[in-house]
Motif scaffolding. Structure first.
Motif, mmCIF file in Angstrom:
data_model
loop_
_atom_site.group_PDB
_atom_site.id
_atom_site.type_symbol
_atom_site.label_atom_id
_atom_site.label_comp_id
_atom_site.label_asym_id
_atom_site.label_seq_id
_atom_site.Cartn_x
_atom_site.Cartn_y
_atom_site.Cartn_z
ATOM 1 N N VAL A 53 47.373 45.336 42.263
ATOM 2 C CA VAL A 53 47.552 46.594 41.533
ATOM 3 C C VAL A 53 46.402 46.807 40.555
ATOM 4 O O VAL A 53 45.917 47.928 40.382
ATOM 5 N N GLY A 54 45.968 45.698 39.929
ATOM 6 C CA GLY A 54 44.852 45.814 39.001
ATOM 7 C C GLY A 54 43.610 46.380 39.671
ATOM 8 O O GLY A 54 42.870 47.164 39.086
ATOM 9 N N MET A 55 43.422 45.996 40.943
ATOM 10 C CA MET A 55 42.240 46.478 41.655
ATOM 11 C C MET A 55 42.382 47.934 42.078
ATOM 12 O O MET A 55 41.404 48.584 42.421
ATOM 13 N N LEU A 56 43.646 48.439 42.078
ATOM 14 C CA LEU A 56 43.881 49.802 42.547
ATOM 15 C C LEU A 56 43.058 50.827 41.762
ATOM 16 O O LEU A 56 42.570 51.802 42.328
ATOM 17 N N SER A 57 42.923 50.586 40.443
ATOM 18 C CA SER A 57 42.211 51.592 39.651
ATOM 19 C C SER A 57 40.755 51.683 40.099
ATOM 20 O O SER A 57 40.176 52.765 40.116
ATOM 21 N N LEU A 58 40.206 50.543 40.493
ATOM 22 C CA LEU A 58 38.844 50.569 41.044
ATOM 23 C C LEU A 58 38.810 51.407 42.315
ATOM 24 O O LEU A 58 37.938 52.254 42.512
ATOM 25 N N VAL B 215 50.032 41.551 41.072
ATOM 26 C CA VAL B 215 49.424 42.088 39.861
ATOM 27 C C VAL B 215 47.920 42.269 40.058
ATOM 28 O O VAL B 215 47.356 43.291 39.670
ATOM 29 N N THR B 216 47.297 41.283 40.716
ATOM 30 C CA THR B 216 45.861 41.415 40.950
ATOM 31 C C THR B 216 45.584 42.609 41.848
ATOM 32 O O THR B 216 44.677 43.408 41.586
ATOM 33 N N SER C 227 56.627 31.906 44.039
ATOM 34 C CA SER C 227 56.922 33.086 43.219
ATOM 35 C C SER C 227 55.705 33.461 42.384
ATOM 36 O O SER C 227 55.368 34.638 42.231
ATOM 37 N N ASP C 228 55.038 32.442 41.870
ATOM 38 C CA ASP C 228 53.850 32.704 41.062
ATOM 39 C C ASP C 228 52.732 33.297 41.895
ATOM 40 O O ASP C 228 52.032 34.194 41.452
ATOM 41 N N PHE D 50 53.521 36.838 42.525
ATOM 42 C CA PHE D 50 53.337 37.598 41.289
ATOM 43 C C PHE D 50 51.861 37.854 41.019
ATOM 44 O O PHE D 50 51.435 38.987 40.811
ATOM 45 N N ARG D 51 51.093 36.759 41.081
ATOM 46 C CA ARG D 51 49.663 36.906 40.795
ATOM 47 C C ARG D 51 48.989 37.826 41.808
ATOM 48 O O ARG D 51 48.170 38.672 41.446
ATOM 49 N N ARG E 180 53.732 27.846 42.294
ATOM 50 C CA ARG E 180 54.856 28.075 43.201
ATOM 51 C C ARG E 180 54.642 29.362 43.992
ATOM 52 O O ARG E 180 53.794 30.171 43.652
ATOM 53 N N ILE F 44 40.856 53.822 43.179
ATOM 54 C CA ILE F 44 41.017 55.252 42.883
ATOM 55 C C ILE F 44 39.690 55.849 42.433
ATOM 56 O O ILE F 44 39.263 56.898 42.917
#
Lengths: 325, 351
Positions: A31-36, A28-29, A20-21, A24-25, A18, A38
């Protein structure tokens, strides 16, 4: 007459997520890549700001022993920047920390894993975790005012009896604020990391092998020697390397305890020396222009060094933890 | 026929009886006495000599006794046991010493005006009754608050990526997070200086310090949050999906609430990690002695910075300030630590 109710049309069955999914995905993905991002930015910015230094000094930046910015009478500025002396200091202090800290941590981890009754164990494990949460400036303060007087005496003993070994010799009998004492403080600081990694690894020792050893009549030490240590040794090496990474990057505690002098000093008992991190703090206050850039370049060297050590350490620890499952 | 049920008392035949422990204690007392005698008779002196001799004599005598009773393997076992015990004692002694000295030095400087005044009109060399550390407390609270706002959402979302989505890059990101947790604090400070303070209108201030601290906090929060999320049983996720919830609904209404306490623990541990960091602040907050309520403008103070300044001045009064400052910082860290433990413990029990 009853009205005919149309049956609800069958729902479309799909594996498409959907909206929304998908949002969401995606979030989150992202943000997850943000640390890379930084981590890349850290390397990029420090390298970029330090680029000029790397260019003018070349490889000499890593091997040179001089750090000076001389302004001649005509206003001509001559810069010589090399972190070689501080790299030697970094390695020297970290070696002291490892030589003292790692055996103690392994003993402590063995003690916590196999000797202590469960109730006491919980408390002691919390204490080790608390040690990791102590601010580094607290270690510096304690190291300077409490450990130093004692360690100075130990240094004198080492000098008296072992000075025929070159590293225990000293050009002058001046033992205060030496790399040896800084190394001892760092040893205490890396103990919680090495201990908790070792303990985690010892806990992964396959239980059937432990019980088999006991069933064959092994004493506790025989069991540890034949089962736990062969299984956990590579993981302990990984833990020690994590400690090494911490020891390389430690700034405030080293700066407080050590007499930071920009000089190559191979005598661990003699009160002078420094590491890259503490040198950055020392020179930062008066640095302008090119020297600031050179300090950022030194920061880049430190960053790359700790990054490599940490990556190697983590992959070793991970492999050992997996092999127990 | 009647049988009376005899109550079964569980026994532990492997436990040492007092009679078996007595010789051990006796041997330890004898070796203590022996070490005192030897120290008195030989030129060796000092606490180091006592400890060393006691360790050597105690270990050998105990292992010889074991050898006579149970043979060589038991003797080796006894030696290793006492070495392990000594190693652990050596690890825990500094902790006790650190706590004891901090408290004994720190309480001398405690007084109420510490919490109502800044160092604006006082110098570090003044007696500690002049001035206070209100500015540093305010600064540290701002730093903690902004760091939480910056790094907790990012840490938790990254943890969600690693545990819920498990995308193709999950392993790689895990790797990166671990690498990030090894970034030296001084490098974090230098990075913020090189990237934000030099190039953007944001100058040295509370927010710049919080940026630097966030770099250190994000990996801590991520790793703890990840561990907690992994503890949420998969049944709950599957139940959510079976009821027709989308993944977003499952995560938002089931997984995250189930892990709430643990996520708070992750936040607290992250705060404990950064509360005492000094090195990044030296490059980023300016270290003002004035009370500054605006974290976005002008120099800010912080507790670790206050301790650092007191220590660097080097006079007895300023060092007293450093001890008092570090005591307050230590209390802050201890409170956070205990809070994290209690929350974490409750989570374990409810599982």
């Amino acid at each position: 007459m009853a009205e005919k109710v149309a049956p609800p049309s069958p729902r479309e069955i799909t594996t498409k997520p959907r909206v929304s999914d998908r949002v969401f995905r995606g979030t989150v993905t992202g943000v997850g890549m943000l640390s890379l991002l930084i981590l890349t930015l850290i390397g990029l910015f420090l390298a970029l700001r330090g680029f000029q230094t790397f260019k003018s000094e070349g490889f000499h930046f890593l091997t040179g022993y001089k750090w000076e910015s001389v302004t001649s009478d005509s206003g001509q500025v001559t810069n010589t920047f090399g972190v070689g002396a501080m790299l030697i200091g970094t390695i020297l202090i970290a070696s002291v920390a490892l030589v003292v800290g790692v055996p103690l941590s392994v003993l402590c981890a063995l003690f916590l894993s196999f000797y202590v009754p469960d109730r006491l164990k919980k408390l002691l494990v919390s204490v080790v975790d608390l040690m990791a949460a102590f601010p580094s400036i607290l270690y510096g303060l304690w190291g300077y005012f409490v450990l130093m007087p004692m360690a100075e005496y130990w240094a004198k003993l080492l000098y008296k009896y072992l000075r025929w070994i070159p590293i225990f010799d000293a050009p002058q009998p001046f033992f205060e604020r030496s790399p040896f004492i800084a190394g001892l403080v760092l040893a205490i600081m890396i103990i919680p990391i090495v201990t908790s990694v070792s303990r985690e690894i010892f806990a992964q020792t396959p239980l059937d092998r432990v019980q088999a050893a006991y069933a064959l009549g092994a004493t506790r030490w025989a069991m540890i020697k034949t089962v736990v240590l062969p299984f956990g040794s590579s993981g302990v090496v990984g833990g020690a390397m994590l400690g090494l990474g911490r020891a390389f990057g430690e700034t405030v505690a080293v700066f407080t305890v050590l007499n930071v002098v920009f000089k190559a000093n191979f005598h661990i008992l003699y009160g002078a020396g420094g590491n890259v991190a503490s040198m950055i703090i020392l020179k930062w206050g008066e640095a302008v222009g090119d020297e600031t850039k050179a300090l950022l370049a030194a920061g880049f060297v430190l960053f790359v060094l700790t990054l490599l050590i940490n990556l190697a350490a983590n992959s070793i620890v991970k492999r050992t933890l997996k092999s127990g499952k | 026929m009647t049988t009376t049920a005899t109550p079964v008392v569980p026994q532990k035949p492997w436990q040492a009886t007092p009679k078996e422990i007595a010789p051990t204690i006796l041997l330890l007392i004898v070796s203590l006495l022996a070490s005192v005698v030897i120290v008195a008779m030989t030129p060796m002196k000092g606490k180091l000599a006592y400890a060393f001799l006691f360790f050597v004599i105690g270990t050998t005598s105990l292992s010889i006794r074991k050898w006579r009773i149970r043979g060589r393997a038991a003797a080796a076992d006894a030696i290793v046991s006492s070495i392990a015990l000594t190693g652990a004692a050596l690890v825990f002694t500094p902790v006790i010493s650190i706590l004891a000295t901090t408290i004994s030095h720190g309480v001398k400087g405690l007084h109420w005006s510490l919490f109502t005044q800044s160092m604006f009109s006082a110098s570090y060399q003044d007696p500690i009754s002049a001035g206070g550390l209100l500015h540093a407390l305010v600064g540290t609270l701002y730093l903690i608050l902004i760091s939480i706002i910056l790094s907790v959402p990012m840490g938790i979302l990254t943890a969600l990526y690693l545990t819920e989505i498990k995308g193709p890059g999950a392993n790689f990101i895990q790797f990166i997070v671990q690498a990030m947790s090894g970034v030296p604090s001084v490098v974090a400070g230098l990075f913020i200086f090189a990237s934000i303070i030099v190039t953007t209108p944001i100058k040295a201030s509370g927010i710049a310090g919080a940026f630097a601290l966030s770099i250190l906090m994000i990996p801590t929060v991520t790793r703890t949050a990840q561990e907690v999320l992994l503890l949420v049983p998969n049944d709950l996720r599957e139940a959510g999906q079976a009821l027709g919830a989308t993944q977003w609904k499952t995560v938002a209404t089931i997984v995250v609430p189930a892990a709430r306490n643990g996520l708070i623990t992750a936040t607290i541990l992250g705060v404990a990690r950064i509360a005492g960091e000094t090195a990044p602040l030296l490059f980023t907050i300016g270290g003002s002695d004035k009370l500054n309520w605006n974290p976005f403008k002008d120099y800010q103070g912080a507790l670790p910075f206050y301790v650092w300044k007191g220590l660097m001045m080097g006079t007895p009064e300023s060092v007293q300030r450093a001890w008092t400052g570090i005591l307050i910082l230590l209390i802050l860290v201890l409170v956070l630590f205990v809070a994290a433990r209690t929350l974490g413990g409750r989570r374990m029990k409810s599982k």
